[in-house]
Motif scaffolding. Structure first.
Motif, PDB file in Angstrom:
ATOM      1  N   TYR A 162     -66.438   5.538  74.060  1.00  0.00           N
ATOM      2  CA  TYR A 162     -65.967   5.660  72.394  1.00  0.00           C
ATOM      3  C   TYR A 162     -67.096   6.617  71.982  1.00  0.00           C
ATOM      4  O   TYR A 162     -66.179   7.519  70.786  1.00  0.00           O
ATOM      5  N   ARG A 163     -68.519   6.302  72.074  1.00  0.00           N
ATOM      6  CA  ARG A 163     -69.380   6.712  71.039  1.00  0.00           C
ATOM      7  C   ARG A 163     -69.296   8.662  71.760  1.00  0.00           C
ATOM      8  O   ARG A 163     -69.692   9.361  70.738  1.00  0.00           O
ATOM      9  N   ASP A 164     -69.180   8.563  72.919  1.00  0.00           N
ATOM     10  CA  ASP A 164     -69.204  10.021  73.004  1.00  0.00           C
ATOM     11  C   ASP A 164     -68.104  11.094  72.587  1.00  0.00           C
ATOM     12  O   ASP A 164     -68.323  11.593  72.074  1.00  0.00           O
ATOM     13  N   ILE A 165     -66.721  10.791  72.674  1.00  0.00           N
ATOM     14  CA  ILE A 165     -65.376  11.323  71.729  1.00  0.00           C
ATOM     15  C   ILE A 165     -65.680  11.644  70.382  1.00  0.00           C
ATOM     16  O   ILE A 165     -65.472  12.181  69.887  1.00  0.00           O
ATOM     17  N   VAL A 166     -66.319   9.950  69.530  1.00  0.00           N
ATOM     18  CA  VAL A 166     -66.509  10.038  68.446  1.00  0.00           C
ATOM     19  C   VAL A 166     -67.727  10.679  67.956  1.00  0.00           C
ATOM     20  O   VAL A 166     -67.483  12.042  66.760  1.00  0.00           O
ATOM     21  N   ASP A 167     -68.627  11.195  68.512  1.00  0.00           N
ATOM     22  CA  ASP A 167     -70.122  11.928  68.075  1.00  0.00           C
ATOM     23  C   ASP A 167     -69.870  13.283  69.084  1.00  0.00           C
ATOM     24  O   ASP A 167     -70.602  14.624  68.075  1.00  0.00           O
ATOM     25  N   ARG A 168     -69.131  13.693  69.659  1.00  0.00           N
ATOM     26  CA  ARG A 168     -68.529  15.260  69.364  1.00  0.00           C
ATOM     27  C   ARG A 168     -67.025  15.650  68.493  1.00  0.00           C
ATOM     28  O   ARG A 168     -66.599  17.293  68.661  1.00  0.00           O
ATOM     29  N   GLY A 169     -66.861  14.592  67.646  1.00  0.00           N
ATOM     30  CA  GLY A 169     -65.588  14.874  66.540  1.00  0.00           C
ATOM     31  C   GLY A 169     -64.470  14.733  67.079  1.00  0.00           C
ATOM     32  O   GLY A 169     -63.192  15.168  66.718  1.00  0.00           O
ATOM     33  N   GLY A 170     -64.306  14.011  67.927  1.00  0.00           N
ATOM     34  CA  GLY A 170     -62.771  13.542  68.812  1.00  0.00           C
ATOM     35  C   GLY A 170     -62.281  12.412  67.985  1.00  0.00           C
ATOM     36  O   GLY A 170     -63.008  12.317  67.915  1.00  0.00           O
ATOM     37  N   ILE A 171     -60.499  12.035  68.635  1.00  0.00           N
ATOM     38  CA  ILE A 171     -59.885  11.262  67.818  1.00  0.00           C
ATOM     39  C   ILE A 171     -60.369  10.024  69.040  1.00  0.00           C
ATOM     40  O   ILE A 171     -59.231  10.616  69.835  1.00  0.00           O
ATOM     41  N   PRO A 172     -60.544   8.708  69.854  1.00  0.00           N
ATOM     42  CA  PRO A 172     -60.299   8.388  70.562  1.00  0.00           C
ATOM     43  C   PRO A 172     -58.654   7.354  70.569  1.00  0.00           C
ATOM     44  O   PRO A 172     -58.365   6.780  69.625  1.00  0.00           O
ATOM     45  N   ILE A 173     -58.478   7.480  71.761  1.00  0.00           N
ATOM     46  CA  ILE A 173     -56.805   6.582  71.638  1.00  0.00           C
ATOM     47  C   ILE A 173     -57.810   5.521  73.115  1.00  0.00           C
ATOM     48  O   ILE A 173     -57.590   6.214  74.147  1.00  0.00           O
ATOM     49  N   LEU A 174     -56.629   4.016  72.667  1.00  0.00           N
ATOM     50  CA  LEU A 174     -57.373   3.211  73.871  1.00  0.00           C
ATOM     51  C   LEU A 174     -55.226   3.162  74.552  1.00  0.00           C
ATOM     52  O   LEU A 174     -54.157   3.031  73.692  1.00  0.00           O
ATOM     53  N   CYS A 175     -55.673   3.001  75.738  1.00  0.00           N
ATOM     54  CA  CYS A 175     -54.131   3.220  76.155  1.00  0.00           C
ATOM     55  C   CYS A 175     -53.943   2.624  77.086  1.00  0.00           C
ATOM     56  O   CYS A 175     -55.419   2.030  78.515  1.00  0.00           O
ATOM     57  N   GLY A 176     -53.703   1.457  77.642  1.00  0.00           N
ATOM     58  CA  GLY A 176     -53.684   0.406  78.634  1.00  0.00           C
ATOM     59  C   GLY A 176     -52.236  -1.099  78.162  1.00  0.00           C
ATOM     60  O   GLY A 176     -51.935  -1.386  76.899  1.00  0.00           O
ATOM     61  N   GLY A 177     -52.615  -1.339  79.083  1.00  0.00           N
ATOM     62  CA  GLY A 177     -51.627  -3.549  79.790  1.00  0.00           C
ATOM     63  C   GLY A 177     -52.796  -4.367  80.035  1.00  0.00           C
ATOM     64  O   GLY A 177     -51.937  -5.508  79.624  1.00  0.00           O
ATOM     65  N   SER A 178     -53.738  -3.908  79.996  1.00  0.00           N
ATOM     66  CA  SER A 178     -54.794  -5.356  80.358  1.00  0.00           C
ATOM     67  C   SER A 178     -55.668  -5.544  79.198  1.00  0.00           C
ATOM     68  O   SER A 178     -56.465  -5.282  77.951  1.00  0.00           O
ATOM     69  N   GLY A 179     -54.417  -7.060  78.184  1.00  0.00           N
ATOM     70  CA  GLY A 179     -54.661  -7.332  77.397  1.00  0.00           C
ATOM     71  C   GLY A 179     -56.118  -7.429  76.943  1.00  0.00           C
ATOM     72  O   GLY A 179     -56.592  -7.909  75.956  1.00  0.00           O
ATOM     73  N   LEU A 180     -56.678  -8.828  78.069  1.00  0.00           N
ATOM     74  CA  LEU A 180     -58.376  -8.465  77.537  1.00  0.00           C
ATOM     75  C   LEU A 180     -59.134  -7.860  77.568  1.00  0.00           C
ATOM     76  O   LEU A 180     -60.256  -7.552  76.936  1.00  0.00           O
ATOM     77  N   TYR A 181     -58.603  -6.684  78.646  1.00  0.00           N
ATOM     78  CA  TYR A 181     -59.695  -5.133  78.247  1.00  0.00           C
ATOM     79  C   TYR A 181     -59.751  -4.343  76.962  1.00  0.00           C
ATOM     80  O   TYR A 181     -60.804  -4.342  75.755  1.00  0.00           O
ATOM     81  N   ILE A 182     -58.477  -4.917  76.176  1.00  0.00           N
ATOM     82  CA  ILE A 182     -58.154  -4.090  74.871  1.00  0.00           C
ATOM     83  C   ILE A 182     -59.025  -5.508  74.044  1.00  0.00           C
ATOM     84  O   ILE A 182     -59.454  -4.013  73.314  1.00  0.00           O
ATOM     85  N   GLU A 183     -58.710  -6.609  73.793  1.00  0.00           N
ATOM     86  CA  GLU A 183     -59.733  -7.286  73.275  1.00  0.00           C
ATOM     87  C   GLU A 183     -60.550  -7.568  72.847  1.00  0.00           C
ATOM     88  O   GLU A 183     -61.607  -6.798  72.441  1.00  0.00           O
ATOM     89  N   ALA A 184     -61.592  -7.106  74.601  1.00  0.00           N
ATOM     90  CA  ALA A 184     -63.402  -6.489  74.390  1.00  0.00           C
ATOM     91  C   ALA A 184     -63.224  -5.265  73.556  1.00  0.00           C
ATOM     92  O   ALA A 184     -64.473  -5.484  73.408  1.00  0.00           O
ATOM     93  N   ALA A 185     -62.581  -4.405  73.774  1.00  0.00           N
ATOM     94  CA  ALA A 185     -62.683  -3.098  73.368  1.00  0.00           C
ATOM     95  C   ALA A 185     -63.017  -3.239  72.332  1.00  0.00           C
ATOM     96  O   ALA A 185     -63.912  -2.236  71.730  1.00  0.00           O
ATOM     97  N   THR A 186     -61.356  -4.124  71.501  1.00  0.00           N
ATOM     98  CA  THR A 186     -61.650  -3.865  70.063  1.00  0.00           C
ATOM     99  C   THR A 186     -62.052  -4.086  69.118  1.00  0.00           C
ATOM    100  O   THR A 186     -61.668  -4.698  68.080  1.00  0.00           O
ATOM    101  N   CYS A 187     -62.130  -5.911  69.315  1.00  0.00           N
ATOM    102  CA  CYS A 187     -62.395  -7.383  68.930  1.00  0.00           C
ATOM    103  C   CYS A 187     -64.006  -7.192  69.025  1.00  0.00           C
ATOM    104  O   CYS A 187     -64.446  -8.354  68.175  1.00  0.00           O
ATOM    105  N   GLY A 188     -64.440  -6.631  69.392  1.00  0.00           N
ATOM    106  CA  GLY A 188     -66.281  -6.710  69.830  1.00  0.00           C
ATOM    107  C   GLY A 188     -66.457  -8.274  70.064  1.00  0.00           C
ATOM    108  O   GLY A 188     -67.666  -8.303  69.638  1.00  0.00           O
ATOM    109  N   TYR A 189     -65.889  -8.151  71.348  1.00  0.00           N
ATOM    110  CA  TYR A 189     -66.687  -9.618  71.699  1.00  0.00           C
ATOM    111  C   TYR A 189     -67.766  -9.363  71.984  1.00  0.00           C
ATOM    112  O   TYR A 189     -68.317  -8.827  72.797  1.00  0.00           O
ATOM    113  N   SER A 190     -68.919 -10.526  72.207  1.00  0.00           N
ATOM    114  CA  SER A 190     -69.840 -11.183  73.129  1.00  0.00           C
ATOM    115  C   SER A 190     -69.605 -11.497  74.255  1.00  0.00           C
ATOM    116  O   SER A 190     -69.307 -13.036  74.512  1.00  0.00           O
TER     117      SER A 190
END
Length: 379
Positions: A162-190
């Motif tokens: 994510y940081r690599d894409i943003v730092d290069r001026g890109g637009i990140p699109i997260l895509c998938g069906g693993s709900g736990l992975y999606i929430e870990a990526a987007t919700c800032g789980y510790s």
């Protein structure tokens, strides 16, 4: 003898209402910092990857089209939102150059699939890499088949991508069906970094599910059933809880993202029909041969080469490790080891994938109940 009372079959859960997705509106939200991540999610066989690639192309067309110059002049001075977003000159760069042409890679896709990270597990996980064509993708083929990649590692690797894409001026699109992975990526789980303990797992395997749940409840509050909806997940949850009770644990600390979630919508009947067609297509494409190669070490992803360039078989992946990955790798392995006939494998696998897709939708509707807005659309 009294007649047994008739128990009606419960009605199918209603599908969420579909929306028309306005790509220009989403891009504007990103450029102004209102959102800093786009996420395309949905159950298996709902067309997520194809939709995410289409979305990326539409975003790129808007970035480079005739209206890009006006958008650039209007938005180029917008400061970064926390955690990402459009970059302005004052904070390290611009998304557009002065003539309106796009600078940097445009939209890029980050996979949120728990099995597509593995090299050599291609047909069974449905990587469909040919669909991406010119769109860059991340977090596929990053670890060797046979290893056990975990959610802690995924969250760390997502943040790097994510940081690599943003730092290069890109637009990140997260895509998938693993709900736990999606929430870990987007919700800032510790999340805790806890190493696997084979000895402890062997001891826990001797206990019943009821005993394991009771033991887990004695170590931590059980807020929901996701910790123990499968035996594998239950044992891992206990492994983590026991380790945390005895050791200081390093935890991840990433900020939650301001995410625009898009869900790919399909009826249950159509989804199951797609699953069945796709399964038959993958069997014809060589899924059995792929898994046989992983079992005997002859898969190209496992092979090395001698001085003359001839492939040398690598370390075979044990059957139990492939079964651990579930679904295609579980049932095809059981077929190859003689525990199932081909027809039994195909029938049981199709049923398991149908059930898996239903659990995915249950997870996503649970995200909505927790307050996450998902914009569902027909694809």
């Amino acid at each position: 003898m009294a007649k047994k009372a008739f128990t009606p079959i419960p009605p199918m859960a209603e599908l969420p209402p579909a929306e028309e997705i306005n790509v220009r509106e989403i891009l504007d939200k990103y450029l102004t910092g209102e959102i800093d991540l786009i996420c395309v999610l949905g159950p298996t066989a709902s067309g997520k990857t194809r939709y995410a690639v289409k979305l990326a192309r539409e975003i790129n067309a808007l970035l480079t089209g005739p209206s890009a110059e006006a958008s650039a002049k209007e938005k180029r001075a917008t400061p970064l939102a926390a955690g990402g977003g459009a970059r302005s000159e004052g904070v390290g760069g611009v998304l557009f150059v002065a003539d309106g042409s796009a600078e940097g890679p445009g939209a890029e896709i980050i996979s949120a699939d728990s099995r597509q990270v593995y090299r050599g597990m291609d047909i069974g996980t449905g990587k469909d890499l040919s669909e991406y064509e010119e769109i860059p993708y991340h977090l596929m083929d990053i670890v060797d088949a046979g290893t056990k990649y975990n959610i802690f590692e995924y969250q760390r690797d997502f943040e790097k991508a994510y940081r690599d894409i943003v730092d290069r001026g890109g637009i990140p699109i997260l895509c998938g069906g693993s709900g736990l992975y999606i929430e870990a990526a987007t919700c800032g789980y510790s999340l805790p970094e806890v190493p696997p303990d084979p000895g402890l797992r062997a001891e826990l395997e001797k206990k019943s599910d009821e005993e394991l749940v009771a033991q887990l409840a004695s170590l931590k509050p059980l807020h929901n059933t996701t910790d123990y909806d499968t035996r594998k997940r239950l044992i891992r949850a206990l492994e983590i809880a026991i380790y945390e009770a005895e050791h200081p644990v390093e935890r991840t600390s990433f900020l939650p993202k301001n995410t625009y979630y898009i869900g790919t919508l399909v009826t249950r009947e159509e989804r199951n029909a797609r699953i069945d067609r796709r399964l038959d297509a993958r069997l014809e494409e060589g899924m059995v041969e792929e898994i046989r190669g992983l079992l005997d070490g002859t898969h190209p992803a496992l092979c090395t080469h001698d001085p003359d360039g001839r492939p040398v078989p690598g370390r075979p992946i044990p059957a139990e490790d492939l079964i651990y990955y579930g679904l295609e790798y579980k049932f095809v392995t059981l077929y190859l080891t003689g525990e199932l006939t081909f027809e039994e494998m195909r029938t049981q696998l199709a049923t398991a994938i149908h059930q898996f897709a239903k659990r995915q939708m249950t997870w996503f509707r649970g995200m909505e109940r927790k307050g996450i807005r998902i914009h569902w659309t027909n694809v």
